[in-house]
Design an enzyme around this catalytic site. Structure first.
Site, mmCIF file in Angstrom:
data_model
loop_
_atom_site.group_PDB
_atom_site.id
_atom_site.type_symbol
_atom_site.label_atom_id
_atom_site.label_comp_id
_atom_site.label_asym_id
_atom_site.label_seq_id
_atom_site.Cartn_x
_atom_site.Cartn_y
_atom_site.Cartn_z
ATOM 1 N N LYS A 268 -0.387 37.893 -13.630
ATOM 2 C CA LYS A 268 -1.641 38.033 -14.552
ATOM 3 C C LYS A 268 -2.338 39.043 -14.259
ATOM 4 O O LYS A 268 -3.134 39.134 -13.043
ATOM 5 C CB LYS A 268 -2.434 36.662 -14.579
ATOM 6 C CG LYS A 268 -3.586 36.740 -15.691
ATOM 7 C CD LYS A 268 -4.338 35.175 -15.665
ATOM 8 C CE LYS A 268 -5.815 35.508 -16.342
ATOM 9 N NZ LYS A 268 -6.374 34.100 -16.336
ATOM 10 N N ASP A 273 -12.449 38.954 -17.184
ATOM 11 C CA ASP A 273 -12.163 37.696 -18.622
ATOM 12 C C ASP A 273 -13.647 37.342 -18.577
ATOM 13 O O ASP A 273 -14.333 36.458 -17.818
ATOM 14 C CB ASP A 273 -11.501 36.492 -17.410
ATOM 15 C CG ASP A 273 -11.204 35.340 -18.543
ATOM 16 O OD1 ASP A 273 -11.489 35.762 -19.696
ATOM 17 O OD2 ASP A 273 -10.633 34.468 -18.054
ATOM 18 N N LYS A 280 -17.493 32.664 -21.634
ATOM 19 C CA LYS A 280 -17.862 31.839 -20.554
ATOM 20 C C LYS A 280 -19.226 32.003 -20.390
ATOM 21 O O LYS A 280 -20.166 32.681 -20.857
ATOM 22 C CB LYS A 280 -17.209 32.579 -19.142
ATOM 23 C CG LYS A 280 -15.729 32.334 -19.098
ATOM 24 C CD LYS A 280 -15.260 33.009 -18.147
ATOM 25 C CE LYS A 280 -13.935 32.847 -17.767
ATOM 26 N NZ LYS A 280 -13.352 31.371 -17.520
ATOM 27 N N ASP A 291 -9.556 38.343 -12.197
ATOM 28 C CA ASP A 291 -8.575 37.657 -12.743
ATOM 29 C C ASP A 291 -7.373 38.349 -12.901
ATOM 30 O O ASP A 291 -6.285 37.951 -13.474
ATOM 31 C CB ASP A 291 -9.363 37.335 -14.096
ATOM 32 C CG ASP A 291 -8.792 36.005 -14.846
ATOM 33 O OD1 ASP A 291 -8.218 35.361 -13.921
ATOM 34 O OD2 ASP A 291 -8.844 35.864 -16.044
ATOM 35 N N ASP A 350 -10.370 31.720 -24.238
ATOM 36 C CA ASP A 350 -10.621 31.702 -22.815
ATOM 37 C C ASP A 350 -9.163 31.252 -22.025
ATOM 38 O O ASP A 350 -9.199 31.526 -20.727
ATOM 39 C CB ASP A 350 -11.518 30.758 -22.396
ATOM 40 C CG ASP A 350 -12.323 31.292 -20.652
ATOM 41 O OD1 ASP A 350 -11.906 32.345 -20.387
ATOM 42 O OD2 ASP A 350 -12.999 30.595 -20.239
ATOM 43 N N GLU A 352 -6.646 32.782 -21.926
ATOM 44 C CA GLU A 352 -5.964 33.933 -22.360
ATOM 45 C C GLU A 352 -4.774 34.384 -21.344
ATOM 46 O O GLU A 352 -3.700 35.062 -21.485
ATOM 47 C CB GLU A 352 -6.855 35.150 -22.238
ATOM 48 C CG GLU A 352 -7.052 35.782 -20.907
ATOM 49 C CD GLU A 352 -8.087 34.818 -19.923
ATOM 50 O OE1 GLU A 352 -8.403 33.875 -20.342
ATOM 51 O OE2 GLU A 352 -7.701 35.110 -18.703
ATOM 52 N N ARG A 354 -2.566 32.546 -19.867
ATOM 53 C CA ARG A 354 -1.064 31.852 -20.276
ATOM 54 C C ARG A 354 -0.500 32.553 -21.466
ATOM 55 O O ARG A 354 0.799 32.753 -21.955
ATOM 56 C CB ARG A 354 -1.413 30.563 -20.707
ATOM 57 C CG ARG A 354 -2.268 30.122 -21.943
ATOM 58 C CD ARG A 354 -2.745 28.685 -21.847
ATOM 59 N NE ARG A 354 -3.613 28.271 -20.711
ATOM 60 C CZ ARG A 354 -4.114 27.045 -20.533
ATOM 61 N NH1 ARG A 354 -3.749 26.115 -21.199
ATOM 62 N NH2 ARG A 354 -5.106 27.102 -19.533
HETATM 63 N N1 BES Z 1 -9.336 33.294 -15.374
HETATM 64 C C1 BES Z 1 -9.704 31.845 -15.766
HETATM 65 C C2 BES Z 1 -9.435 30.583 -14.914
HETATM 66 C C3 BES Z 1 -10.459 30.751 -13.677
HETATM 67 C C4 BES Z 1 -11.305 29.637 -13.551
HETATM 68 C C5 BES Z 1 -10.129 31.388 -12.368
HETATM 69 C C6 BES Z 1 -12.271 29.650 -12.352
HETATM 70 C C7 BES Z 1 -10.757 31.343 -11.376
HETATM 71 C C8 BES Z 1 -12.010 30.578 -11.324
HETATM 72 C C9 BES Z 1 -8.695 31.365 -17.041
HETATM 73 O O1 BES Z 1 -8.530 32.368 -17.852
HETATM 74 C C10 BES Z 1 -9.553 30.294 -17.793
HETATM 75 O O2 BES Z 1 -10.584 30.936 -18.263
HETATM 76 N N2 BES Z 1 -9.066 29.320 -17.957
HETATM 77 C C11 BES Z 1 -9.757 28.160 -18.634
HETATM 78 C C12 BES Z 1 -8.564 27.498 -19.457
HETATM 79 C C13 BES Z 1 -9.193 26.285 -20.357
HETATM 80 C C14 BES Z 1 -10.149 27.314 -21.432
HETATM 81 C C15 BES Z 1 -8.061 25.829 -21.136
HETATM 82 C C16 BES Z 1 -10.382 27.269 -17.475
HETATM 83 O O3 BES Z 1 -10.052 27.286 -16.703
HETATM 84 O O4 BES Z 1 -11.559 26.729 -18.125
HETATM 85 ZN ZN ZN Z 2 -8.470 34.195 -17.077
HETATM 86 MN MN MN Z 3 -10.071 32.785 -19.384
#
Ligand code: BES
Ligand code: ZN
Ligand code: MN
Length: 504
Positions: A268, A273, A280, A291, A350, A352, A354
């Site tokens: 990734k 992000d 966020k 990220d 968010d 993104e 996947r």
């Molecule tokens: N990059 C984030 C995941 C992340 C969160 C990495 C905290 C490091 C620390 C990812 O893109 C994300 O935002 N995931 C969301 C998914 C949700 C919207 C289903 C998450 O984990 O909240």
């Molecule tokens: Zn992310």
């Molecule tokens: Mn995200």
């Protein structure tokens, strides 16, 4: 900006410890250690070591440090590093001792260190030498390159590893450790860069330069090419940004490759992000500059794989983009069509990672991958499940996930398997498209993995969720705050071991 890491020269010696020349001689010490193989050490310290141990100042508990001058030995000082109980000793402790010793030396502005492998630990000298070499290189990383008012950073310049015996295999082990440490540091360097300096364009340029220097074949696909491949998921995420997406493709094609397997690595590469329209909260959003840690890990691993001539063919795919809430950004409810043809209802912009991995994994299959591993800072849910020190492993079949887990063990990257039962799939059900991109809070790390699984065909596949492990929030004696380089050594160890799994 100053440099972020530096690789010292690393030599081997089998001389007695008193004859090893250095500013700081690092000695791992167990609890209840009689120091029997280090005759004369206490006298050389003028009795200081004996007194410190008698007082309980130094008891050999894990990563206790005692630095004291020595007379009559070639070294100026020794650093005893606590290793905990001898019975619990493992290779990773030694790597960490080398890191702790290296950091202790740098803090004291010393540039020449030596590390002693204690006898009677049962570790083969080659494995010990590799781990110690990795450790000292990992210690030579500085995460504050934009500080202009501090005194210049001190780097370890010369390292001696004191092990029993001398052989070409030992020298190769040191070389392997040095390359693995250096490639971990390259990944850490990229992770550490803020989003304004490491844009997708810059990431792709850096990847091209690093890959070429390591002897890899490299290709960077631009937005037009990405559109021709119909990568609707990657293009969808990139829509909200002024910066176009890029697709970095690396190939390792060794001369006498094992017949059959092609390891496909997918990382990734979201250089920042924001969450997109599902934006966020402001607090901690700055953390999202890392990220792209999965992409950096894949890049660092590929450089090591090439430099160490791993026997297995590898392809790597790193989709890189920003996730921004621009006026043309995708919106919740939008439907995207992946390169494979599957449709996705984007319920949360968010989620993104996947999305871009879906197209990335598909492309690795098109390039002939037979075994897949993807690496991503994918979910906060994984951090909730496993904390900040353990990477989540997902995938199928279990035997392939186990290969990755064992590689991570050798590498000193902690990881642990999580389930991907089909029961969770209904959480991704969409009323209008093939599936959604989020499954809600429950099992959030697992539904993230299951989304990626949709794009893996029927290949063996392991997903590494490094959301918790890519960045260290608290300093430890063996791990400074900042980017960890997690997964670089795991992926390299996996490829180096291709002989054993490639024929399965
Ligand atoms: N990059 C984030 C995941 C992340 C969160 C990495 C905290 C490091 C620390 C990812 O893109 C994300 O935002 N995931 C969301 C998914 C949700 C919207 C289903 C998450 O984990 O909240
Ligand atoms: Zn992310
Ligand atoms: Mn995200």
């Amino acid at each position: 900006m100053h440099t972020v890491h530096s690789t010292p020269s690393i030599g081997l010696t089998s001389r007695p410890s008193p004859d090893v020349d250095s500013d700081l001689l690092v000695i791992p010490v167990f609890e209840d250690d009689d120091l029997g193989d280090l005759a004369g050490l206490d006298e050389a310290s003028g009795g200081d070591i004996g007194r410190a141990r008698a007082r309980g100042e130094f008891r050999g508990k894990a990563f206790d440090v005692l630095v004291t001058p020595v007379r009559g030995w070639k070294a100026t000082r020794v650093a005893l590093i606590g290793m905990g109980p001898r019975g619990e000793f493992a290779l990773d402790q030694l790597r960490r001792a080398a890191i702790a010793g290296g950091l202790a030396a740098r803090q004291r502005r010393m540039t020449r260190v030596a590390i002693v492998q204690r006898s009677g630990t049962g570790l083969p000298s080659e494995r010990a030498a590799q781990a110690m070499a990795e450790g000292v290189v990992l210690a030579n990383f500085d995460a504050a390159p934009y500080k202009t008012t501090e005194p210049p950073v001190v780097w370890l310049e010369e390292v001696a590893l004191r092990v029993d015996g001398e052989s070409p295999a030992l020298a190769r082990a040191v070389d392997r450790g040095r390359v693995l440490g250096e490639c971990s540091n390259l990944a850490r360097e990229l992770c550490n860069e803020p989003g304004n300096s490491l844009t997708p364009r810059v990431f792709a340029d850096r990847a091209r330069a690093m890959a070429t220097a390591a002897g890899l074949k490299v290709e960077v696909l631009d937005e037009t090419r990405i559109a021709e491949l119909r990568m609707g998921l990657l293009l969808g995420v990139a829509r909200g940004s002024q910066e176009p997406p890029w697709l970095i493709v690396l190939r390792h094609e060794p001369d006498r490759a094992i017949d059959g397997p092609v390891l496909g690595l997918v990382g990734k590469g979201v250089t920042f992000d924001t969450g997109g329209i599902s934006i966020k909260p402001a607090e901690n959003m700055d953390k999202m500059k890392d990220d792209m840690a999965g992409g950096a890990a894949v890049l660092g691993a590929m450089a090591a794989i090439s430099r160490l001539r791993a026997p297995v063919r590898c392809v790597a795919v790193i989709p890189t983009t920003e996730n921004m809430p621009g006026g043309r950004a995708i919106k919740p409810g939008d439907i995207l069509t992946s390169a494979e043809g599957k449709t996705v209802e984007v319920l949360n912009t968010d989620a993104e990672g996947r999305l871009i991995l879906g197209d990335g994994v598909w492309y690795a299959r098109q390039l002939g991958a037979t075994h897949l591993v993807d690496v991503a800072t994918l979910t906060g849910a994984c951090v909730v499940a496993l904390g900040k020190t353990t990477t989540g492993l997902f995938g199928r079949p279990d035997s392939w996930v186990e290969q990755v887990r064992r590689a991570s063990d050798r590498a000193g990257d902690r990881s642990w398997p999580m389930p991907v039962f089909d029961d969770y799939k209904e959480l991704l059900k969409s009323e209008i498209a093939d599936f959604t991109n989020t499954g809600g809070r429950a099992g959030g790390a697992i539904t993230g993995a299951l989304f990626i699984k949709e794009f893996t065909g029927d290949l063996p596949w392991t997903h590494m969720d490094i959301a918790g492990t890519a960045w260290a929030e608290d300093a430890k004696p063996y791990q400074p705050k900042g980017p960890t380089g997690v997964a670089v050594r795991t992926l390299a160890e996996l490829a180096l071991d291709g002989d054993s799994w490639g024929k399965l």
